[in-house]
Design a protein around this motif. Structure first.
Motif, mmCIF file in Angstrom:
data_model
loop_
_atom_site.group_PDB
_atom_site.id
_atom_site.type_symbol
_atom_site.label_atom_id
_atom_site.label_comp_id
_atom_site.label_asym_id
_atom_site.label_seq_id
_atom_site.Cartn_x
_atom_site.Cartn_y
_atom_site.Cartn_z
ATOM 1 N N GLY A 109 56.327 -3.338 37.920
ATOM 2 C CA GLY A 109 56.065 -3.880 36.598
ATOM 3 C C GLY A 109 57.283 -4.007 35.709
ATOM 4 O O GLY A 109 57.186 -4.572 34.611
ATOM 5 N N GLU A 110 58.445 -3.521 36.149
ATOM 6 C CA GLU A 110 59.630 -3.593 35.301
ATOM 7 C C GLU A 110 60.287 -4.972 35.371
ATOM 8 O O GLU A 110 60.160 -5.699 36.355
ATOM 9 N N VAL A 111 60.997 -5.307 34.292
ATOM 10 C CA VAL A 111 61.782 -6.539 34.222
ATOM 11 C C VAL A 111 63.237 -6.175 34.505
ATOM 12 O O VAL A 111 63.812 -5.306 33.852
ATOM 13 N N VAL A 112 63.814 -6.841 35.504
ATOM 14 C CA VAL A 112 65.187 -6.560 35.926
ATOM 15 C C VAL A 112 66.036 -7.810 35.733
ATOM 16 O O VAL A 112 65.614 -8.923 36.068
ATOM 17 N N THR A 113 67.232 -7.623 35.195
ATOM 18 C CA THR A 113 68.226 -8.689 35.143
ATOM 19 C C THR A 113 69.344 -8.334 36.111
ATOM 20 O O THR A 113 69.943 -7.256 36.006
ATOM 21 N N HIS A 114 69.592 -9.226 37.077
ATOM 22 C CA HIS A 114 70.621 -8.999 38.087
ATOM 23 C C HIS A 114 71.780 -9.950 37.811
ATOM 24 O O HIS A 114 71.640 -11.173 37.940
ATOM 25 N N ILE A 115 72.915 -9.402 37.426
ATOM 26 C CA ILE A 115 74.093 -10.198 37.075
ATOM 27 C C ILE A 115 75.079 -10.147 38.237
ATOM 28 O O ILE A 115 75.484 -9.071 38.679
ATOM 29 N N GLY A 116 75.459 -11.322 38.734
ATOM 30 C CA GLY A 116 76.300 -11.404 39.922
ATOM 31 C C GLY A 116 75.457 -11.272 41.174
ATOM 32 O O GLY A 116 75.726 -10.459 42.056
#
Length: 293
Positions: A109-116
């Protein structure tokens, strides 16, 4: 009797997943299952591949070895795999990422931002770890890699891939920001995009002498910080200018850091170990990291 290659690969993949699960330092059984389910070779392009062993040693960091064949057993190991040798872009060391994933502990349920995001392998792992009802927003500044990631991640639900510079683009409110490029100082809007209790892990590289993972957690007042293991990544375009530092830490001072502050919220004081224009790092702990209910 010669065993079938498919049987050997199945055993190697299972062993690799077990090793990665141990490397997380977590008892969570999801890690082993997910590392076994997501085939790394599917995100690397056709083999043979160029790999790097012992990437933490400077003398080996750019010495590639070509695998003898396109057998996936060669990349189901703790090796870097070249995605673009000319630019020094690799699919990162699995044991390092396993340790990071164990430290940030993504949840359903978590929101993840993956940079690179590269070609999306660790994006896929993050997507699986946030099931059910999670969401992963991947950012990749290299247009070719972003297109490749978009194709690779098509089977994964609730994953988006944005080709662009995450140091200037708006990020979604995130429970986890997972950064795979070396950062001198994280942009303010990255920190502000963290929800209360949200975590950000990134390779901190404020100087030639400092290169390790930093884990930041947002509290109701300020951000706690915890230095982790050594980590070398290619520089993050837009966040890797060494001249941004007004006070640059040595390795001993950097290891003492316990909190991060926005200059607009609190001016640097005598506890400051590293000072940048908009962000500074302190060796004093945030007294209360209270997570919103």
């Amino acid at each position: 009797m010669v065993r079938k290659s498919g049987v050997v690969l199945e055993e190697v993949r299972r062993l690799h997943a077990q090793i990665m699960a141990v490397a997380t330092g977590s008892p969570d059984e999801r890690f082993e299952r997910i590392f076994e389910l997501v085939p790394r070779e599917a995100f690397l392009g056709p083999g043979p591949w160029h790999i790097v062993v012992h990437p933490w040693k400077k003398t080996y960091r750019h010495r590639y070895i070509e695998t003898p064949s396109d057998n996936p057993v060669h990349v189901n190991q703790n090796v870097l795999v070249a995605l673009d040798r000319a630019k020094g872009i690799n699919n990162g060391e699995p044991m390092l990422h396993a340790a990071w994933l164990g430290s940030v502990n993504p949840q359903g349920g978590e929101v993840v931002t993956h940079i690179g995001a590269g070609t999306g392998y660790y994006t896929a792992i993050l997507s699986m770890l946030t099931l059910p009802n999670g969401r992963v927003h991947a950012f990749e500044i290299d247009e070719r890699l972003a297109g490749w990631a978009r194709e690779n991640l098509a089977p994964f639900e609730d994953v988006s891939v944005t080709h662009g510079d995450a140091t200037v683009l708006a990020l979604p409110p995130s429970d986890l920001i997972y950064v795979n490029a070396g950062v001198v100082v994280p942009p303010v809007h990255w920190l502000e995009s963290l929800r209360p209790g949200g975590r950000m892990i990134f390779p901190w590289r404020p100087s030639e002498d400092v290169a390790f993972a930093m884990l930041i957690t947002r509290g109701q007042t300020g951000f706690s910080a915890r230095p982790l293991m050594p980590a070398w990544f290619i520089p993050c375009i837009g966040a890797s200018d060494p001249h941004q530092g007004l006070k640059v830490p040595d390795s001993v001072g950097a290891r003492s850091i316990r909190s991060v502050w926005l200059t607009k919220d609190r001016a640097p004081d005598e506890s400051a170990i590293a000072i940048f224009r908009d962000v500074w790092f302190s060796n004093e702990a945030v007294t209360s990291i209270a997570v919103a209910a």
